[in-house]
Design an enzyme around this catalytic site. Sequence first.
Site: not given
Length: 746
Positions: A401-402, A480, A562, A610, A704
């Site tokens: 994942s980013p 991304q 964002y 996303r 993680r």
Amino acid sequence: MKVAVIGGGPGGLYTAALLKRQDPGHRVTLWERNAPDDTFGFGVVLSDETLGGIESADPVVHRALSEEYVRWDDIDVVHRGRALTSGGHGFAALGRRRLLEILHERCRALGVTLHFSTEAPPAAELARSHDLVVAADGVRSRTRDAHRDVFRPTLTTHRCRYIWLAADFALDAFRFELAETEHGLMQLHGYPFSPHASTVIVEMREEVWRRAGLDRCDEDASIEQCGKYFADFLGGRPLRSNHSAWTAFRTVVNERWSHGNTVLLGDAAHTAHFSIGSGTKLAVEDALALTAHLADRPTVAEALAAYEAERGPVVASTQRAARASLEWFENLAVHVDQPPRRFAFNLLTRSRRVTHDNLRLRDADFVAAVEREAGIPPGTPPMFTPFRLRELTLRNRVVVSPMDMYSAVDGTPDDFHLVHLGARALGGAGLVMTEMVCVSPQGRITPGCTGLYAPEHEDAWRRVTDFVHTRAPGTAIGVQLGHSGRKGSTRLMWEGIDQPLPDGNWPLVAASPLPYRPGVNQIPKALTGPELAAIREQFVRSAQSAARVGFDLLELHCAHGYLLSGFLSPLSNRRDDAYGGDLEGRLRYPLEVFDAVRAVWPAERPMTVRISATDWAVGGTTADDAVAVARAFADHGADAIDVSTGQVVPDEQPAYGRSYQTPFADRIRHEVGVPVVAVGAISSWDDVNSLILAGRADLCALARPHLYDPNWTLHAAADQGYTGPGAPWPQPYRAGSRKPPTGRTV
């Protein structure tokens, strides 16, 4: 001690009996507003763990229960007339009336004073004259309501109606059956509770219940109608009721369980949907824990604190699983068109407590049949099957994942990024994603964020893509692209997440002049038409750079508050022009950016988006909105939707838990028909296998776990004994492809 127990259900009765058994000198009095032979519902289910606790605490009660309960191992899932059976589960149940009789007898034998058909005095009054007050007065607890300011309850009413009935024949399995009616889907949950009777719960969405006219039916008419809907199951045999009424399930959560010497127990403290088990089980386990701590602790206050500390996390975990199960049934229509075995597997794993590996231990043949139906080669875990997006074939379903690393200088990635992304590419994932790569200096979150807006950025990123393609062949690497919007100009994460820079701040822009944290973050400038066009072109130029660099996939970041996400959410977009207002208006700018980027991104390379599928806040983006947003991007050519949630407003209240964001991805996948990437607390290879095989996701993104172990995917293959093409070890690492032996532990 002098103890008052309010409520004569199983939890209250068992607490009273245990306290009196611990110390015959305790004076225990119980009040129950109903008569001793009044009870609602029929059978109760107890786990082996609960029965073991009962046996240790009171062998007399355990022996009595053992003579009554029925046991079975199978679960039958009936899907469009086809019954599929999974074994090895293990259940025990008995009639609720008989359970109460056993507990009445035990309380009387021990000397508990029982008052039936009698309202208990208020808890506050009892607390003044007793050492302990146990409020086991149910989901509509008067004690809890009288002290709402202390217990701080949250009561959530859900979207289905259900009625609790019985049939006078014994099922030989837990049974889930569907009825596809002209009014909509209805489901039946059934299980035996004696050698001659079974509990039958009929459940459906509120709108289905109303369309069927069941909101206008009395008890007898409801029984008659349910009998017609599930006539094949009943085979002409009748249903019966016991003061049965249609109700909507209510989840009860309390911030605190005790107030002075008064403590909540069972449904007064918490509820969990019947589809994962019995509220009686939780209440009995509460009683076991409470009485154990009262015996071990020197004061009541310490005992109550220990009781809540022990039971709170256990109950919270159960409630998370129950909510996942409840929501699965609320959204049953999403799953009903799946192939029969996949549907059954999806149902069995809906709470996330039963998983692919766990179910394989219980019934290997059943899982193997599901995998065959899904076209998975023998010996291949579902996570190691390939997946194709346009001309890109990913060798497995694992995505790194980013993750923002906050380690760039003036937007330029350096050796850290080469090692970080390169290591994870060598680690076996099918797709490795960069962090959010910003399209301008002002579009960065922090001074440490990477960019793709200067020639030196291209050169630096090319080092990364070249390494991945030459030294980790078969691994895809994606970029991304995003713009920070109102969440920019902040410190590095470990210096104060979302906190503004102490100096050197740059001006922020957003959909509307609303700061992320009022009084903390700066007020952004609302973008004008020309400024919107300029930022759109920045995305285009960065996409062109990404194509030249050699990224295999591009993801447009429209999540987490964002810039583009800020346009989508009604909490951050208050515009009154064409780019605000209803969802169509709020989608306009993100879609314009998507279209512009897709136009310059190579046609053979996939592009994903996303999104935050919910803001986890009142008035924000909802799950229904998320479906519409995903559909809009899919219609514009998005190859997959990466379904995240939240981080849009600081006062969000996420429902954290294992794979907690997955239901949003699941719904989008089935309603929109677009591939989805599931993210959010997916931590084990078993989770990935479960999600893929159940059809809830096409790809799983993990963050993680890949920070903890760059070789997470390869180690997942080794743990499962898989050596196929979905997880090849790099040539220099092959000597380490077997787990090293460990020393003796016994």
